[in-house]
Design a protein around this motif. Structure first.
Motif, PDB file in Angstrom:
ATOM      1  N   PHE A 278       9.247  29.819  13.436  1.00  0.00           N
ATOM      2  CA  PHE A 278       8.512  31.044  13.771  1.00  0.00           C
ATOM      3  C   PHE A 278       9.473  32.188  14.096  1.00  0.00           C
ATOM      4  CE2 PHE A 278       6.341  33.776  16.909  1.00  0.00           C
ATOM      5  CZ  PHE A 278       5.272  34.188  16.127  1.00  0.00           C
ATOM      6  N   VAL A 279      10.494  31.890  14.893  1.00  0.00           N
ATOM      7  CA  VAL A 279      11.473  32.920  15.242  1.00  0.00           C
ATOM      8  C   VAL A 279      12.202  33.407  13.993  1.00  0.00           C
ATOM      9  CG1 VAL A 279      13.634  33.354  16.471  1.00  0.00           C
ATOM     10  CG2 VAL A 279      11.778  32.152  17.618  1.00  0.00           C
ATOM     11  N   ARG A 280      12.569  32.483  13.122  1.00  0.00           N
ATOM     12  CA  ARG A 280      13.274  32.867  11.895  1.00  0.00           C
ATOM     13  C   ARG A 280      12.402  33.746  10.998  1.00  0.00           C
ATOM     14  NH1 ARG A 280      18.802  32.449  11.662  1.00  0.00           N
ATOM     15  NH2 ARG A 280      19.470  30.595  12.786  1.00  0.00           N
ATOM     16  N   PHE A 281      11.120  33.446  10.921  1.00  0.00           N
ATOM     17  CA  PHE A 281      10.221  34.259  10.098  1.00  0.00           C
ATOM     18  C   PHE A 281      10.078  35.671  10.677  1.00  0.00           C
ATOM     19  CE2 PHE A 281       7.953  30.233   8.474  1.00  0.00           C
ATOM     20  CZ  PHE A 281       8.761  30.205   7.350  1.00  0.00           C
ATOM     21  N   THR A 282      10.001  35.773  11.999  1.00  0.00           N
ATOM     22  CA  THR A 282       9.890  37.111  12.598  1.00  0.00           C
ATOM     23  C   THR A 282      11.147  37.929  12.328  1.00  0.00           C
ATOM     24  OG1 THR A 282      10.738  36.323  14.738  1.00  0.00           O
ATOM     25  CG2 THR A 282       8.340  36.294  14.406  1.00  0.00           C
ATOM     26  N   TRP A 283      12.297  37.288  12.378  1.00  0.00           N
ATOM     27  CA  TRP A 283      13.536  38.010  12.071  1.00  0.00           C
ATOM     28  C   TRP A 283      13.557  38.445  10.608  1.00  0.00           C
ATOM     29  CZ3 TRP A 283      17.916  34.713  14.783  1.00  0.00           C
ATOM     30  CH2 TRP A 283      17.708  34.772  16.170  1.00  0.00           C
TER      31      TRP A 283
ATOM     32  N   PHE B 160      15.683  29.296   6.007  1.00  0.00           N
ATOM     33  CA  PHE B 160      15.788  28.404   7.164  1.00  0.00           C
ATOM     34  C   PHE B 160      14.410  28.103   7.756  1.00  0.00           C
ATOM     35  CE2 PHE B 160      20.462  29.309   8.520  1.00  0.00           C
ATOM     36  CZ  PHE B 160      20.877  28.821   7.296  1.00  0.00           C
ATOM     37  N   GLY B 161      13.585  29.139   7.878  1.00  0.00           N
ATOM     38  CA  GLY B 161      12.237  28.913   8.401  1.00  0.00           C
ATOM     39  C   GLY B 161      11.403  28.046   7.475  1.00  0.00           C
ATOM     40  N   SER B 162      11.515  28.298   6.173  1.00  0.00           N
ATOM     41  CA  SER B 162      10.732  27.530   5.202  1.00  0.00           C
ATOM     42  C   SER B 162      11.157  26.071   5.162  1.00  0.00           C
ATOM     43  CB  SER B 162      10.877  28.153   3.808  1.00  0.00           C
ATOM     44  OG  SER B 162      10.396  29.477   3.795  1.00  0.00           O
ATOM     45  N   VAL B 163      12.455  25.828   5.280  1.00  0.00           N
ATOM     46  CA  VAL B 163      12.943  24.446   5.286  1.00  0.00           C
ATOM     47  C   VAL B 163      12.330  23.674   6.454  1.00  0.00           C
ATOM     48  CG1 VAL B 163      14.993  23.019   5.693  1.00  0.00           C
ATOM     49  CG2 VAL B 163      15.078  24.874   4.031  1.00  0.00           C
ATOM     50  N   CYS B 164      12.231  24.323   7.609  1.00  0.00           N
ATOM     51  CA  CYS B 164      11.627  23.660   8.771  1.00  0.00           C
ATOM     52  C   CYS B 164      10.147  23.353   8.541  1.00  0.00           C
ATOM     53  CB  CYS B 164      11.788  24.533  10.016  1.00  0.00           C
ATOM     54  SG  CYS B 164      13.467  24.594  10.659  1.00  0.00           S
ATOM     55  N   ILE B 165       9.425  24.309   7.969  1.00  0.00           N
ATOM     56  CA  ILE B 165       7.995  24.095   7.726  1.00  0.00           C
ATOM     57  C   ILE B 165       7.782  22.997   6.682  1.00  0.00           C
ATOM     58  CG2 ILE B 165       5.881  25.157   6.877  1.00  0.00           C
ATOM     59  CD1 ILE B 165       6.724  26.050   9.667  1.00  0.00           C
ATOM     60  N   ILE B 166       8.555  23.041   5.613  1.00  0.00           N
ATOM     61  CA  ILE B 166       8.437  22.002   4.584  1.00  0.00           C
ATOM     62  C   ILE B 166       8.798  20.639   5.170  1.00  0.00           C
ATOM     63  CG2 ILE B 166       9.395  21.170   2.400  1.00  0.00           C
ATOM     64  CD1 ILE B 166       9.730  24.124   1.597  1.00  0.00           C
ATOM     65  N   GLY B 167       9.835  20.618   6.008  1.00  0.00           N
ATOM     66  CA  GLY B 167      10.203  19.371   6.668  1.00  0.00           C
ATOM     67  C   GLY B 167       9.087  18.840   7.545  1.00  0.00           C
ATOM     68  N   SER B 168       8.395  19.743   8.243  1.00  0.00           N
ATOM     69  CA  SER B 168       7.264  19.325   9.079  1.00  0.00           C
ATOM     70  C   SER B 168       6.152  18.706   8.241  1.00  0.00           C
ATOM     71  CB  SER B 168       6.710  20.522   9.859  1.00  0.00           C
ATOM     72  OG  SER B 168       7.614  20.950  10.839  1.00  0.00           O
ATOM     73  N   LEU B 169       5.863  19.343   7.110  1.00  0.00           N
ATOM     74  CA  LEU B 169       4.809  18.818   6.241  1.00  0.00           C
ATOM     75  C   LEU B 169       5.188  17.453   5.671  1.00  0.00           C
ATOM     76  CD1 LEU B 169       3.800  22.091   4.339  1.00  0.00           C
ATOM     77  CD2 LEU B 169       2.561  20.941   6.188  1.00  0.00           C
ATOM     78  N   LEU B 170       6.442  17.306   5.275  1.00  0.00           N
ATOM     79  CA  LEU B 170       6.887  16.011   4.757  1.00  0.00           C
ATOM     80  C   LEU B 170       6.863  14.946   5.855  1.00  0.00           C
ATOM     81  CD1 LEU B 170       9.867  17.101   2.473  1.00  0.00           C
ATOM     82  CD2 LEU B 170       7.602  16.324   1.754  1.00  0.00           C
ATOM     83  N   THR B 171       7.204  15.347   7.068  1.00  0.00           N
ATOM     84  CA  THR B 171       7.157  14.405   8.191  1.00  0.00           C
ATOM     85  C   THR B 171       5.741  13.905   8.417  1.00  0.00           C
ATOM     86  OG1 THR B 171       9.027  15.510   9.255  1.00  0.00           O
ATOM     87  CG2 THR B 171       7.650  14.116  10.642  1.00  0.00           C
ATOM     88  N   LEU B 172       4.772  14.784   8.215  1.00  0.00           N
ATOM     89  CA  LEU B 172       3.370  14.398   8.373  1.00  0.00           C
ATOM     90  C   LEU B 172       3.006  13.245   7.436  1.00  0.00           C
ATOM     91  CD1 LEU B 172       0.931  15.307  10.064  1.00  0.00           C
ATOM     92  CD2 LEU B 172       0.281  16.806   8.167  1.00  0.00           C
ATOM     93  N   GLY B 173       3.716  13.155   6.324  1.00  0.00           N
ATOM     94  CA  GLY B 173       3.459  12.072   5.379  1.00  0.00           C
ATOM     95  C   GLY B 173       3.747  10.692   5.939  1.00  0.00           C
ATOM     96  N   LEU B 174       4.497  10.620   7.033  1.00  0.00           N
ATOM     97  CA  LEU B 174       4.790   9.319   7.638  1.00  0.00           C
ATOM     98  C   LEU B 174       3.544   8.651   8.206  1.00  0.00           C
ATOM     99  CD1 LEU B 174       8.135  10.167   9.504  1.00  0.00           C
ATOM    100  CD2 LEU B 174       7.867   8.960   7.329  1.00  0.00           C
ATOM    101  N   ILE B 175       2.478   9.432   8.414  1.00  0.00           N
ATOM    102  CA  ILE B 175       1.243   8.844   8.945  1.00  0.00           C
ATOM    103  C   ILE B 175       0.045   9.144   8.047  1.00  0.00           C
ATOM    104  CG2 ILE B 175       1.974   8.775  11.354  1.00  0.00           C
ATOM    105  CD1 ILE B 175       0.483  11.423  11.786  1.00  0.00           C
ATOM    106  N   GLN B 176       0.312   9.690   6.855  1.00  0.00           N
ATOM    107  CA  GLN B 176      -0.774  10.016   5.940  1.00  0.00           C
ATOM    108  C   GLN B 176      -0.754   9.079   4.731  1.00  0.00           C
ATOM    109  OE1 GLN B 176      -3.141  12.373   6.558  1.00  0.00           O
ATOM    110  NE2 GLN B 176      -2.144  12.668   8.543  1.00  0.00           N
ATOM    111  N   LYS B 177      -1.898   8.995   4.069  1.00  0.00           N
ATOM    112  CA  LYS B 177      -2.005   8.123   2.900  1.00  0.00           C
ATOM    113  C   LYS B 177      -1.054   8.558   1.796  1.00  0.00           C
ATOM    114  CE  LYS B 177      -3.885   4.784   0.524  1.00  0.00           C
ATOM    115  NZ  LYS B 177      -3.638   3.374   0.896  1.00  0.00           N
TER     116      LYS B 177
END
Length: 362
Positions: A210-215, A245-262
Motif C-alpha cells: 500500500f505504501v509503495r503504491f501511494t508513492w 515492488f507493490g505489485s510483487v507483494c500483492i501477487i505474492g499474497s494471492l499466490l500464498t492464498l493458494g496454499l489453502i484453496q482448491k
C-alpha cells in the motif's frame, strides 16, 4: 504347484526387501546428518583460513549501517573463533546424532545445538541484499557478489542442520524418519493451524504494498515530500520501481492464498496444457520457503535496526530519523510474514502428502 507358488512368493519378498534397503540407503534421512557434518567441516575450515589471515572475509558492514547483518557487529577475529568453535561442535554433535542410543542429556543438547545453530545461520548471517536482489530481478536488474553467495551457503547449512534435527527427533520418538508418522495416527498440528498461518502470510505484505503504491502515485505517505522528489531525481525509474515492488507483494499474497484453496492443489481448467492436473507439492513449497527465508532474514535486520534506533542504541539512521514510519514502518510486518509463510508452506506439505513409501502410513 505349491512349491512353485512358494518360490514366486520368496522372489517377490526378496525383491521388495532389496528395494526397501535401497530406499533406506538413498533416502534423505540416511545422509542428511552427514551432509550437515560435511558442511560444518568445510565452512569451519573456511573460517579457520580467514582467522589465520586469509582474504575474502565476507562479513563486512559495507556502509549498510544498522541494516547490515547481525554478524557484522562482531570483530573479524571474534567472529572467526565463534564460527570455528560452532562448526567443530557440529562435527561432534553430528556423530552423536548417528548413534542409535538416545541419552537424555545428549539428545537435548543435540536438539538445542541443531535448532539454535540453524536459527543463528538464518537470522544473524543474511542481510537485506538477498530480498533486494529477488525484488530487483523483476526489473531485470541482477546483482550478485561473494557476500550474497556466502549468505546462501549459510542458509544451506541451516537447512541441513534443521533437517538433521528433524530426523533425529523422529528417531528419538520412534517415528518414521521419512514422514514423522507413528502408530498413534495423530494429525500434525501444522495442518490444524495451516489456515490461520496462511491468512497471516497473505495479509502481512499488504501494508508495504500500500505504501509503495501511494508513492508511485506521488502521495508522500509517511515520508517528507522532498524525499520522494529526491528519490525520483536520483532514480528515473522510481515510479516503475514502486509499482513493481507493490505489485510483487500483492501477487505474492494471492499466490500464498493458494496454499489453502482448491486451485492451489489442482490447476484451474482454463490453464493451457496443465488445466485440471494436480499441482506438484514442491512447486508451491519450494518457492514459498525461499521467499519465507529471505523475508524473515531481512525483516529481522529491519526490525533490529528500527528498535535500535528508537532506543538510541546506535547511530540514528538518516532515513529512519527524517522519514518516519513510511520508509521503514511496513517492514515491521516482515518477520511475521516470513515466519507465517514458511509454516504455511509446511502445513500445505503435510496436508497434501500421501502415503509414506517407507512406513506405508497415511
Amino acid at each position: 504347484m505349491e512349491k512353485k507358488e512358494r518360490m514366486i512368493t520368496l522372489n517377490v519378498t526378496s525383491t521388495l526387501m532389496k528395494k526397501e534397503a535401497k530406499t533406506n540407503r538413498n533416502g534423505w534421512p540416511s545422509w542428511i546428518g552427514y551432509a550437515a557434518m560435511i558442511w560444518s567441516v568445510l565452512y569451519g575450515g573456511l573460517h579457520l583460513y580467514w582467522l589465520l589471515g586469509g582474504s575474502g572475509y565476507p562479513f563486512g558492514n559495507d556502509g549498510m549501517g544498522l541494516f547490515a547483518a547481525m554478524v557484522t557487529y562482531l570483530p573479524a577475529q571474534v567472529g572467526g573463533i565463534i564460527f570455528v568453535t560452532l562448526c567443530l561442535m557440529g562435527i561432534g554433535i553430528g556423530l552423536v546424532m548417528q548413534r542409535p542410543q538416545y541419552n537424555s542429556f545428549s539428545r537435548r543438547f543435540a536438539f538445542a545445538y541443531s535448532w539454535g545453530f540453524s536459527l543463528a545461520l538464518l537470522l544473524f548471517i543474511p542481510d537485506t541484499r538477498l530480498i533486494a536482489a529477488m525484488a530487483y530481478a523483476f526489473l531485470f536488474k541482477f546483482d550478485f557478489n561473494w557476500q550474497m553467495l556466502n549468505q546462501i551457503i549459510c542458509i544451506i547449512g541451516a537447512l541441513f542442520w534443521m533437517m538433521a534435527a528433524v530426523v533425529y527427533q523422529r528417531k528419538a520418538r520412534h517415528a518414521c524418519e521419512y514422514c514423522g508418522r507413528n502408530d498413534d495416527g495423530e494429525t500434525s498440528p501444522w495442518i490444524r493451524w495451516g489456515r490461520w498461518l496462511t491468512m497471516i502470510a497473505v495479509l502481512a505484505p499488504i501494508p508495504y504494498a500500500f505504501v509503495r503504491f501511494t508513492w508511485a502515485l506521488d502521495i508522500p505517505l509517511g515520508v517528507d515530500p522532498q524525499f520522494l522528489r529526491d528519490f525520483s531525481t536520483a532514480n528515473p525509474m522510481a515510479r516503475l520501481t514502486e509499482w513493481v515492488f507493490g505489485s510483487v507483494c500483492i501477487i505474492g499474497s494471492l499466490l500464498t492464498l493458494g496454499l489453502i484453496q482448491k486451485w492451489g492443489e489442482v490447476f484451474p481448467r482454463w490453464f493451457p496444457f496443465i488445466g485440471g492436473k494436480r499441482v506438484p507439492i514442491m512447486l508451491a513449497v519450494i518457492p514459498a520457503s525461499i521467499v519465507a527465508i529471505a523475508v524473515t532474514a531481512a525483516g529481522f535486520v529491519f526490525t533490529f535496526g528500527i528498535i535500535a534506533t528508537s532506543l538510541h542504541l546506535g547511530p540514528i539512521d538518516n532515513i529512519l530519523h527524517s522519514q518516519g514510519w513510511g520508509a521503514m514502518g511496513p517492514m515491521i510486518f516482515w518477520v511475521p510474514w516470513g515466519v507465517a509463510l514458511g509454516l504455511a508452506a509446511i502445513a500445505y506439505y503435510y496436508r497434501r502428502r500421501g502415503r509414506c513409501s517407507r512406513c506405508r502410513r497415511g
